[in-house]
Design an enzyme around this catalytic site. Structure first.
Site, PDB file in Angstrom:
ATOM      1  N   GLU A  70       0.787  -1.227   0.000  1.00  0.00           N
ATOM      2  CA  GLU A  70       0.000   0.000   0.000  1.00  0.00           C
ATOM      3  C   GLU A  70       0.827   1.289   0.000  1.00  0.00           C
ATOM      4  OE1 GLU A  70      -3.488   0.354  -0.005  1.00  0.00           O
ATOM      5  OE2 GLU A  70      -3.391  -1.755  -0.564  1.00  0.00           O
ATOM      6  N   SER A  98     -53.691 -29.390  35.445  1.00  0.00           N
ATOM      7  CA  SER A  98     -53.529 -29.698  36.871  1.00  0.00           C
ATOM      8  C   SER A  98     -52.235 -29.163  37.464  1.00  0.00           C
ATOM      9  CB  SER A  98     -53.586 -31.218  37.083  1.00  0.00           C
ATOM     10  OG  SER A  98     -54.881 -31.703  36.787  1.00  0.00           O
TER      11      SER A  98
END
Length: 815
Positions: free
Chosen positions: A87, A462
């Site tokens: 770069e 129940s």
């Protein structure tokens, strides 16, 4: 000649001065709008939200950007050299701008008429990435240059590089070099090879064009070019260069793999974080630690999967998901790529059928065998209540081209299976704090992300009765109170409607003790108890457990569990029984840490105090928190300084009521509908089954002093589970599998007996204190003020401990 030289000289000076004037003018014009470079010192990069188990294992990661910032000192020198070679090889020498690069970019523009490269240095890219847009214009480029010059004056080269490598986009949602190393190689940038560093260093120029997954050929060319540049610049020796060039391009896609499967937990944590922080939850790098231990969550996952598959196979094989005969192996492989594994059930296509089993093609394009023994369960599904004949050979079950599901075993063999259509949910809480210890919202999150544990409001049947019995115990009833288990009719004359409730066995036992009525789950006893207590006052009492009154029907059917409640609500209510009478609130997030490790939030839930649990003092009035309680709660944020005082949970029922009811629920497991749980070999378990009309919902809730766990099973669109399926056959096995693992190697842990409890011998026929020599007399628990009279003391009436009046079958208004 002298005149010509003077002309060129003055022309050059004019150009230089003109450029200086242009740059000076641009600086004067743009400088007021230039951002402050000082902001780079405190910049906060976007980091995803991460959710962890209580033991630090990754559950999930949320956020558009995958990023793991890294310090400059942690960057390998070879990577810096690779990056600069690719770069900006003059990075160490320039002051933010490289004139030769700019001139090269300008000449390319003049020759082609198009902007090909920007001539940007790494410093200029930092300026663009942090402050500017990607717009291609001369004004933006001039701003970039001016910012780069300022950055070089105020930051060191190391600081600039650190900013750059953490910001750049490198493809596949990877931002920064550490994230890129994780995505492409599954390891840290510190651990990748020289060739792999060069590949990553080649990505900033064009992340899509040089992506090793999308364009491996171009990526390798770029990598090799960078390695050549490093060699020519003297950054690596020839041996290292040759070794790196010869290394294959071995990149593959790696996503952050959860270390524990808890998708519903992850989604709950994500939603809570968004509620707290909005969209910043995804970008600020929060680390969320939940209350869920990884081992308990995996135990819950296994319990749900095994239980639902077992139920599903009891009801037969529904056939293949698709039939694809006549297709080529390539077409089969393409079809498999479109199918997803669901909770460990992998898609496969049958390629061969013989007498010993079948051969299948799997998603990894491999052939595997499935033995006949794993297929014998596959009787044809007729309906929920019936199945066809047992298959005699593999061809009775599968044909070539069938798309089926297989389950991989620990030894890598495959079993024949299918995806259950039934669903289940499991919630496990710490009853002392309300901390969620495990939660599963269905069979497969990939199949449906609907969280049944939190969202599915179903009738508990129940399993709701203990709340009615708790109200009775707090109103003077005792486990020895006799209630008539006999037919009863309710009439609404205004609409000519009659309700004749019955027991599930359609039998009647006559006068029966309350303890026996609970473990035998006698519906008519529950109705009579509720009728005696009064519906409105009972609803007021039950709402103290955390239930919304609007979810509780204001009629006697409440005694049969016709309320509509979620598994989480049921588990939260049951936690009051498990902790000795205190109301706790379920919570999931234990701690929230910032990206820097600073603790932003720590849960401080109302907790059952250890000394209060031990004493369970009956003098502590229900509804009154301990005087030292701090009103902080689980939503309190952490404040600087000393840690906040622990919040004390509110007592909502008498501790003696919780203790006696626990004793009664222990009998459900020892003698009643939950006795299959005796196989766990523990003495500290209490619980209750629940099955609604037509077996549309099956429940089991149970606990010891460590965990309260509720399991619901049923279909999303309510339909019968089958005439022989109940809470004890569908949900109880799931509960047992989970609790067996959760309590493995743990000693029995029960509530300590509170003060004010007496154990007296009782006559089983009258429910009153037994005289010496009474046949069948047994010891029963009572509150000190509710001890029953002896037979000799009883002079009639219907006080607690005596039978209710005989004439209770007369019609009354139910509605």
């Amino acid at each position: 000649m002298i005149r010509l030289l003077k002309f060129f000289w003055w022309s050059f000076l004019a150009v230089v001065c003109g450029l200086l004037l242009v740059l000076s003018g641009a600086f004067l014009y743009l400088s007021p709008s230039l951002p402050s470079v000082d902001a780079l010192r405190s910049v906060e990069l976007q980091i995803p939200l991460r959710v962890f188990s209580s033991d630090g294992k990754l559950i999930a990661e949320f956020g558009e950007m995958r990023r793991s910032p890294i310090k400059f000192a942690e960057i390998p020198p070879h990577f810096i050299q690779a990056l600069l070679s690719a770069e900006d090889d003059n990075f160490e020498n320039h002051y933010g701008v490289d004139p030769s690069s700019l001139m090269r970019a300008a000449s390319q523009l003049v020759r082609s008429g198009h902007i090909q490269t920007g001539g940007s240095t790494i410093t200029m890219q930092v300026a663009k990435n942090y402050f500017l847009t990607s717009e291609r214009s001369f004004s933006r480029k001039i701003t970039e240059i001016l910012l780069a010059l300022q950055i070089e004056r105020q930051l060191t080269k190391d600081e600039i590089l650190e900013l750059y490598v953490n910001k750049i986009y490198l493809g596949n949602r990877a931002y920064g070099i550490e994230a890129a190393a994780q995505v492409y190689y599954g390891k840290s940038i510190r651990d990748v090879s020289l060739a792999q560093m060069a590949m990553i260093a080649g990505l900033p120029k064009a992340p899509s064009r040089f992506n090793p997954l999308a364009n491996p050929v171009r990526s390798k060319e770029r990598r090799d070019w960078i390695l050549g540049r490093m060699f020519r610049l003297g950054k690596i020796d020839e041996a290292s260069y040759n070794a790196a060039i010869g290394e294959p391009l071995n990149a593959s896609y790696h996503v952050p793999t959860p270390e524990v499967s808890a998708p519903w937990i992850a989604e709950m944590a994500r939603a809570e974080m968004v509620g707290r922080y909005g969209s910043e939850a995804y970008t600020q790098g929060f680390n969320v630690t939940t209350t869920v231990p990884s081992n308990l969550q995996e135990d819950a996952n296994h319990a749900i999967s095994a239980g639902l598959i077992a139920y599903d196979q009891r009801h037969g094989y529904r056939g293949p998901e698709a039939r694809l005969p006549g297709k080529t192996p390539r077409e089969w492989a393409q079809e498999l790529t479109r199918q997803r594994p669901l909770n460990g059930l992998e898609p496969a296509i049958v390629t061969k059928v013989d007498k010993t089993g079948i051969t299948v093609l799997t998603r990894d394009d491999k052939q595997a065998s499935i033995a006949w023994d794993s297929m014998k369960w596959a009787r044809p599904f007729m309906n929920t209540n019936s199945v066809g004949r047992m298959p005699a050979q593999p061809s009775d079950v599968a044909q070539v081209g069938d798309l089926i599901r297989v389950q991989r075993q620990a030894d890598d063999t495959l079993k024949f299976s299918q995806v259950p259509t039934v669903q289940s949910a499991l919630v496990s809480l710490d009853p002392r704090t309300g901390a969620i210890r495990a939660l599963v919202g269905g069979f497969s999150f990939e199949q449906s992300n609907y969280n049944r544990a939190m969202q599915a409001k179903r009738q508990p049947g129940s399993s709701f009765k203990p709340f009615i019995y708790s109200a009775a115990l707090d109103k003077g009833y005792t486990p020895a109170t006799l209630v008539n288990d006999a037919p009863i009719v309710f009439v609404d004359e205004s609409v000519d409607k009659v309700w004749r409730p019955k027991n599930d066995t359609n039998t009647f036992l006559g006068p029966i003790r309350l303890r026996e009525a609970l473990y035998k789950s006698r519906n008519l006893v529950s109705i009579r108890v509720l009728q005696s207590l009064g519906v409105d006052s009972t609803i007021d009492y039950i709402s103290k457990f955390g239930f919304n009154k609007q979810d509780l029907p204001r009629n006697l059917s409440l005694a049969l569990g016709t309320a509509t409640l979620t598994p989480m609500e049921i588990a939260t209510g049951w936690s009051v029984f498990a902790n000795g009478g205190y109301k706790v609130s379920p919570y999931l997030i234990e701690r929230i840490d910032s990206r820097n490790g600073e603790t932003l939030f720590r849960a401080n839930p109302p907790t059952v105090p250890a000394d209060e649990v031990a004493a369970a003092s009956p003098q502590t009035a229900p509804g009154t928190p301990a005087p030292e309680a701090a009103p902080i709660g689980v939503d309190a944020t952490l404040t600087p300084g000393a840690p906040p005082a622990p919040a004390i949970a509110e007592r909502v029922i008498d501790g003696r009521t919780a203790f006696i009811l626990t004793s009664m629920l222990e009998d459900v497991i020892k003698k009643g509908t939950g006795r299959r749980a005796m196989a766990l070999g523990r003495t500290d378990l209490a619980g209750k089954t629940g099955t609604t009309n037509d077996s549309k919902d099956a429940w089991f809730s149970g606990y010891n002093a460590d965990y309260i766990t509720t399991v619901w099973s049923g279909f999303d669109q309510p339909e019968t589970l089958g005439r022989h399926e109940f809470g004890g056959t569908v949900s109880l096995p799931i509960w047992m599998t989970y609790m067996a693992a959760a309590l493995k190697d743990k000693p029995a842990h029960v509530q300590p007996e509170p003060e004010g409890i007496l154990s007296l011998r009782v006559d089983p026929l009258s429910g009153r204190a037994a005289a010496p020599g009474t046949p069948g007399a047994y010891f029963e628990l009572f509150k000190s003020e509710d001890t029953p009279p002896s037979n000799s003391e009883f002079g009639g009436g219907s006080a607690p401990g005596s039978p209710l009046p005989a004439d209770e079958s007369a019609p009354i208004d139910l509605f």
